[in-house]
Design an enzyme around this catalytic site. Structure first.
Site, PDB file in Angstrom:
ATOM      1  N   LYS A  53       6.048  -3.476   6.552  1.00  0.00           N
ATOM      2  CA  LYS A  53       4.704  -3.086   7.000  1.00  0.00           C
ATOM      3  C   LYS A  53       4.194  -4.077   8.043  1.00  0.00           C
ATOM      4  O   LYS A  53       3.593  -3.696   9.042  1.00  0.00           O
ATOM      5  CB  LYS A  53       3.752  -3.006   5.797  1.00  0.00           C
ATOM      6  CG  LYS A  53       4.008  -1.758   4.952  1.00  0.00           C
ATOM      7  CD  LYS A  53       3.355  -1.769   3.587  1.00  0.00           C
ATOM      8  CE  LYS A  53       3.842  -0.554   2.787  1.00  0.00           C
ATOM      9  NZ  LYS A  53       3.390  -0.524   1.396  1.00  0.00           N
ATOM     10  N   GLN A  97      -0.261  -3.864  -2.493  1.00  0.00           N
ATOM     11  CA  GLN A  97       1.039  -3.281  -2.856  1.00  0.00           C
ATOM     12  C   GLN A  97       1.121  -3.046  -4.369  1.00  0.00           C
ATOM     13  O   GLN A  97       0.828  -3.944  -5.156  1.00  0.00           O
ATOM     14  CB  GLN A  97       2.155  -4.226  -2.378  1.00  0.00           C
ATOM     15  CG  GLN A  97       3.564  -3.679  -2.518  1.00  0.00           C
ATOM     16  CD  GLN A  97       3.853  -2.487  -1.601  1.00  0.00           C
ATOM     17  OE1 GLN A  97       3.288  -2.360  -0.520  1.00  0.00           O
ATOM     18  NE2 GLN A  97       4.721  -1.609  -2.036  1.00  0.00           N
ATOM     19  N   ASP A 120      -4.369   3.578   2.122  1.00  0.00           N
ATOM     20  CA  ASP A 120      -3.456   4.279   1.208  1.00  0.00           C
ATOM     21  C   ASP A 120      -4.043   5.627   0.766  1.00  0.00           C
ATOM     22  O   ASP A 120      -3.326   6.473   0.244  1.00  0.00           O
ATOM     23  CB  ASP A 120      -3.252   3.451  -0.077  1.00  0.00           C
ATOM     24  CG  ASP A 120      -2.040   2.539  -0.023  1.00  0.00           C
ATOM     25  OD1 ASP A 120      -1.024   2.948   0.556  1.00  0.00           O
ATOM     26  OD2 ASP A 120      -2.121   1.430  -0.590  1.00  0.00           O
TER      27      ASP A 120
END
Ligand code: GUN
Length: 284
Positions: A53, A97, A120
């Site tokens: 990422k 995460q 997200d």
């Protein structure tokens, strides 16, 4: 033999577009999109995802802010960090995460992220917006899958779509996006009595179960579009998907490989969401 959907190449095109849009945003408004990625603990797979990422951010011209916290980090410390990032004007997207260590409540952490920076799209506000179709952000994996389906030139409208797996991250939002595109959608899961029968009806089959090679050639309708979200290991420890590629590629019309299918698209969509979050701060 099925046509292989090249997720890597399609993701590269998406990233190229974002790179250009980012340069334009900078010249018009002086804003550089910024993504903060938080990792709690030492999970090796999560470390690789976080590294990917970060390098994707560098590639498209974003700022990236990385927070690597020890596994014993208290929940309150993590939430404090998120609240600080919520207020930071250089940070447009925040991603924590998953999975988190067991002593941390995932729901509380997701809800601590501002819905405006929730790239997200896991916050209940954004989940609700997906239901009604008024979203700013789509969860990265389902959004990437929709782009891969579009790349085949096959219309979702009027098609029978089967999603295998009902997770909050993939299965449920995936079904909703296919529905928004006027597909007729069935969601299958571990308690579905006759999975083979359901899958055989699918013109578009999306599989996200985390079970290696569970979809075999005899479960797929000839000519179907098959999208494999899985990232598993086979009996020899080799990377594979939830779909038995060797068998299914002889039956399907289109199929995604693992690796090189859905995975690169997920990161490209994260970049897209971060760009959108940055742009929304200008339009406001
Ligand atoms: N862990 C595995 N996939 C994801 C994802 O898409 N987002 C976050 N935050 N964690 C993950």
């Amino acid at each position: 033999m099925a046509t292989i959907i090249d997720g890597k190449a399609i993701a590269a095109q998406v990233r190229e577009r974002i790179k250009k849009d980012t340069q334009r945003l900078l010249s018009l408004s002086g804003i550089v999109p910024g993504l903060a990625v938080i990792l709690v603990g030492n999970d090796p797979a999560s470390k690789i995802y976080v590294r990917n990422k970060k390098s994707a951010c560098e590639d498209v011209g974003f700022k990236s802010f990385e927070y690597l916290l020890p596994p014993e980090t208290p929940e309150a410390v993590l939430v404090d960090l998120i609240e600080k990032l919520n207020k930071d004007p250089e940070v447009h997207g925040i991603l924590c995460q998953l999975p988190l260590p067991k002593h941390i409540d995932e729901k509380s952490v997701i809800q601590a992220i501002s819905p405006l920076k929730d790239v997200d799209a896991f916050h209940p506000v954004n989940v609700g917006k997906i239901m009604t179709g008024e979203y700013s952000f789509l969860p990265c994996t389902p959004a990437g899958v929709m782009e891969l389906i579009t790349s085949t030139g096959i219309e979702v409208e009027g098609k029978k779509c089967v999603v295998v797996g009902r997770s909050n991250i993939v299965g449920k939002p995936m079904a909703m996006l296919l529905l928004h595109s006027n597909g007729t959608v069935t969601i299958c899961h571990s308690k579905t009595p006759d999975l083979k029968k359901e899958c055989l009806e699918a013109d578009i089959l999306v599989v996200a179960t985390g079970r290696a090679k569970m979809i075999t050639g005899d479960m797929v309708k000839p000519g179907a579009v098959v999208i494999d979200v899985g990232m598993d290991r086979d009996e020899n420890g080799r990377l594979c998907g939830d779909v038995d590629f060797e068998e299914v590629s002889k039956v399907a019309g289109y199929i995604t490989p693992v690796p090189g299918g859905v995975g690169p698209m997920t990161i490209a969509m994260l970049m897209k969401n971060t760009y959108t979050a940055a742009k929304l701060t200008v339009v406001k």
